[in-house]
Design a protein around this motif. Structure first.
Motif, PDB file in Angstrom:
ATOM      1  N   HIS A 178      45.175  40.884  43.673  1.00  0.00           N
ATOM      2  CA  HIS A 178      44.869  40.852  42.292  1.00  0.00           C
ATOM      3  C   HIS A 178      43.443  40.547  41.791  1.00  0.00           C
ATOM      4  O   HIS A 178      42.895  41.589  42.124  1.00  0.00           O
ATOM      5  N   ALA A 179      42.604  39.176  41.354  1.00  0.00           N
ATOM      6  CA  ALA A 179      41.606  39.652  41.436  1.00  0.00           C
ATOM      7  C   ALA A 179      41.085  37.818  42.166  1.00  0.00           C
ATOM      8  O   ALA A 179      41.342  36.752  42.695  1.00  0.00           O
ATOM      9  N   VAL A 180      39.038  38.135  41.739  1.00  0.00           N
ATOM     10  CA  VAL A 180      38.553  37.147  42.431  1.00  0.00           C
ATOM     11  C   VAL A 180      37.863  36.324  41.123  1.00  0.00           C
ATOM     12  O   VAL A 180      36.960  37.055  40.722  1.00  0.00           O
ATOM     13  N   ALA A 181      36.833  35.268  41.566  1.00  0.00           N
ATOM     14  CA  ALA A 181      36.044  35.206  39.987  1.00  0.00           C
ATOM     15  C   ALA A 181      34.391  35.050  40.940  1.00  0.00           C
ATOM     16  O   ALA A 181      35.340  33.696  41.875  1.00  0.00           O
ATOM     17  N   VAL A 182      33.697  35.447  40.827  1.00  0.00           N
ATOM     18  CA  VAL A 182      32.923  34.780  41.350  1.00  0.00           C
ATOM     19  C   VAL A 182      31.227  34.375  41.151  1.00  0.00           C
ATOM     20  O   VAL A 182      31.180  35.302  39.891  1.00  0.00           O
ATOM     21  N   ARG A 183      30.917  33.139  41.245  1.00  0.00           N
ATOM     22  CA  ARG A 183      29.855  32.327  40.577  1.00  0.00           C
ATOM     23  C   ARG A 183      28.789  32.027  41.541  1.00  0.00           C
ATOM     24  O   ARG A 183      29.009  32.503  42.786  1.00  0.00           O
ATOM     25  N   LEU A 184      27.610  31.829  40.507  1.00  0.00           N
ATOM     26  CA  LEU A 184      26.094  31.569  41.308  1.00  0.00           C
ATOM     27  C   LEU A 184      26.150  30.459  41.894  1.00  0.00           C
ATOM     28  O   LEU A 184      25.851  29.682  39.901  1.00  0.00           O
ATOM     29  N   THR A 185      26.100  29.108  42.815  1.00  0.00           N
ATOM     30  CA  THR A 185      26.438  27.865  42.450  1.00  0.00           C
ATOM     31  C   THR A 185      25.050  27.698  41.682  1.00  0.00           C
ATOM     32  O   THR A 185      24.961  25.874  41.687  1.00  0.00           O
ATOM     33  N   ASP A 186      24.266  28.369  42.178  1.00  0.00           N
ATOM     34  CA  ASP A 186      22.460  27.369  41.407  1.00  0.00           C
ATOM     35  C   ASP A 186      22.000  28.212  40.552  1.00  0.00           C
ATOM     36  O   ASP A 186      20.904  27.477  39.969  1.00  0.00           O
ATOM     37  N   LYS A 187      22.827  28.795  40.201  1.00  0.00           N
ATOM     38  CA  LYS A 187      22.781  29.113  38.228  1.00  0.00           C
ATOM     39  C   LYS A 187      23.746  29.102  37.583  1.00  0.00           C
ATOM     40  O   LYS A 187      24.829  30.268  37.188  1.00  0.00           O
ATOM     41  N   PRO A 188      24.273  27.832  36.612  1.00  0.00           N
ATOM     42  CA  PRO A 188      25.686  27.654  36.313  1.00  0.00           C
ATOM     43  C   PRO A 188      25.813  28.324  35.209  1.00  0.00           C
ATOM     44  O   PRO A 188      26.723  28.742  34.655  1.00  0.00           O
ATOM     45  N   ASP A 189      24.223  28.617  34.340  1.00  0.00           N
ATOM     46  CA  ASP A 189      24.414  29.292  33.353  1.00  0.00           C
ATOM     47  C   ASP A 189      24.817  30.810  33.537  1.00  0.00           C
ATOM     48  O   ASP A 189      25.183  31.641  32.565  1.00  0.00           O
ATOM     49  N   VAL A 190      25.119  31.595  34.406  1.00  0.00           N
ATOM     50  CA  VAL A 190      25.170  32.816  35.189  1.00  0.00           C
ATOM     51  C   VAL A 190      26.538  32.544  34.842  1.00  0.00           C
ATOM     52  O   VAL A 190      27.434  32.366  35.112  1.00  0.00           O
ATOM     53  N   VAL A 191      27.612  33.985  33.767  1.00  0.00           N
ATOM     54  CA  VAL A 191      29.120  34.404  34.199  1.00  0.00           C
ATOM     55  C   VAL A 191      28.748  34.714  34.706  1.00  0.00           C
ATOM     56  O   VAL A 191      28.591  35.502  35.285  1.00  0.00           O
ATOM     57  N   PRO A 192      30.571  33.732  35.598  1.00  0.00           N
ATOM     58  CA  PRO A 192      31.456  33.877  36.459  1.00  0.00           C
ATOM     59  C   PRO A 192      31.947  36.077  36.816  1.00  0.00           C
ATOM     60  O   PRO A 192      31.906  36.646  35.407  1.00  0.00           O
ATOM     61  N   MET A 193      31.699  36.284  37.448  1.00  0.00           N
ATOM     62  CA  MET A 193      31.631  38.198  37.537  1.00  0.00           C
ATOM     63  C   MET A 193      33.436  38.336  38.357  1.00  0.00           C
ATOM     64  O   MET A 193      33.516  37.418  39.384  1.00  0.00           O
ATOM     65  N   ARG A 194      34.121  38.978  37.868  1.00  0.00           N
ATOM     66  CA  ARG A 194      35.658  38.461  37.982  1.00  0.00           C
ATOM     67  C   ARG A 194      35.618  39.827  38.852  1.00  0.00           C
ATOM     68  O   ARG A 194      34.821  41.645  38.243  1.00  0.00           O
ATOM     69  N   VAL A 195      36.423  40.377  39.883  1.00  0.00           N
ATOM     70  CA  VAL A 195      36.346  41.602  40.607  1.00  0.00           C
ATOM     71  C   VAL A 195      37.777  41.556  41.098  1.00  0.00           C
ATOM     72  O   VAL A 195      39.118  40.426  41.308  1.00  0.00           O
TER      73      VAL A 195
END
Length: 328
Positions: free
Chosen positions: A209-226
């Motif tokens: 399937h897939a996951v979504a990766v985000r940066l906890t210290d940069k909420p403005d950065v769009v999460p990356m789907r893997v």
């Protein structure tokens, strides 16, 4: 060599890898060759599994090259040149310095803090399967610690150190998230792997399937789907890189007690091996760090050190039970 009669899926791939390790061990007997030939000739699936195992690391056992089993299909076994003999010149100057550096590292408090904060942890060289309250499961690799942050609204796992595989049971009301350093990996109904490196890097690979990766210290950065079959590495600073296609057989080998290297520098191999070794392994001399390593090895550190010592014509010096020096 005892072979599991189950020829399906990963089991057959494991058999092929085990045979490849055996046939390149340098101590192949006639009986072992005959047993291998029987296994290899069983059917096309066995032959294909062996070819795939061989292709995975780009070479084949020296023992097979010297005396290949009779009537093997031409072109399915490749050989590599015998290792060039290297003149051994002991260079033990500086071992005392290395030992002192090791002592300093051992006195660090990071590992102890991770263990004290964790709900589950594994020792060096240990793996552990755990079942979570929601039915999800986690496979902890060597030297791994994680803590649970569970509530009625969320399912959060904090990976304090090490590496783990997560098999997540879907719950539409409570998302499942793994926090590692400055990253958070949200499951989208999936099987995935998260590794937190000592350098601060975080690696994510997805098996299903897939996951979504985000940066906890940069909420403005769009999460990356893997997506399934992809691998993402965050170096610990900056933004998120786009995921790459992953070699899942290589990345998931640790779950079968193996390590796979494909033309990698010995320095990088030792970095990985240190995760499984109770003794700290150090390289002495700059030239040795650039030796290239290809092969399939057990996660057992002593067995792998012995194989490296033989294949690369290098020396190994043990300073007590906690320090191993590889040198010329």
């Amino acid at each position: 060599m005892n072979i599991n009669p189950d020829n399906s899926g990963e089991s057959l791939a494991d058999q092929a890898i085990d045979w490849l390790v055996q046939m390149r061990s340098g101590s192949v007997t006639d009986a072992m060759r005959c047993e291998f030939e029987v296994w290899y000739r069983q059917d096309d699936a066995h032959r294909q599994a062996y070819v795939e195992a061989e292709m995975l690391w780009g070479s084949v056992a020296e023992a097979v090259k010297a005396a290949p089993p009779a009537n093997l299909p031409a072109g399915q076994l490749r050989s590599v040149p015998q290792a060039v003999a290297i003149r051994r010149r002991p260079r033990l100057a500086g071992l005392a310095l290395a030992a002192s550096l090791l002592l300093g590292a051992m006195l660090g408090r990071g590992m102890l803090q991770d263990w004290l904060l964790s709900d589950y942890a594994t020792a060096v060289g240990e793996q552990q399967q755990i079942q979570l309250a929601d039915g999800s499961s986690v496979l902890l690799n060597t030297d791994t610690a994680l803590a649970l942050d569970w509530s009625a609204e969320r399912r959060r796992v904090v990976l304090l150190r090490g590496q783990a595989e997560f098999k997540v049971v879907a719950d539409t009301h409570r998302p499942f998230e793994v926090v590692a350093g400055d990253t958070a990996v949200r499951a989208l109904g999936t099987v995935f792997d998260v590794a937190r490196r000592e350098s601060g890097a975080v690696e994510v690979s997805v098996t299903e399937h897939a996951v979504a990766v985000r940066l906890t210290d940069k909420p403005d950065v769009v999460p990356m789907r893997v997506e399934e079959g992809q691998h993402l590495q965050y170096v610990g600073s900056g933004g998120l890189n786009k995921p790459d296609a992953a070699n899942l057989k290589q990345l998931n080998a640790w779950k079968r007690g193996k390590l796979i290297f494909n033309d990698q520098a010995l320095a990088d191999v030792v970095t990985e091996l240190n995760r499984y070794s109770k003794a700290k392994i150090l390289l002495q001399g700059q030239e040795i760090t650039h030796f290239r390593v290809s092969g399939v090895f057990p996660t057992d550190s002593l067995a792998m050190l012995d194989a490296l010592q033989k294949s690369l014509s290098i020396r190994m010096t043990k300073l007590g039970p906690w320090l191993v020096i590889l040198h010329m």
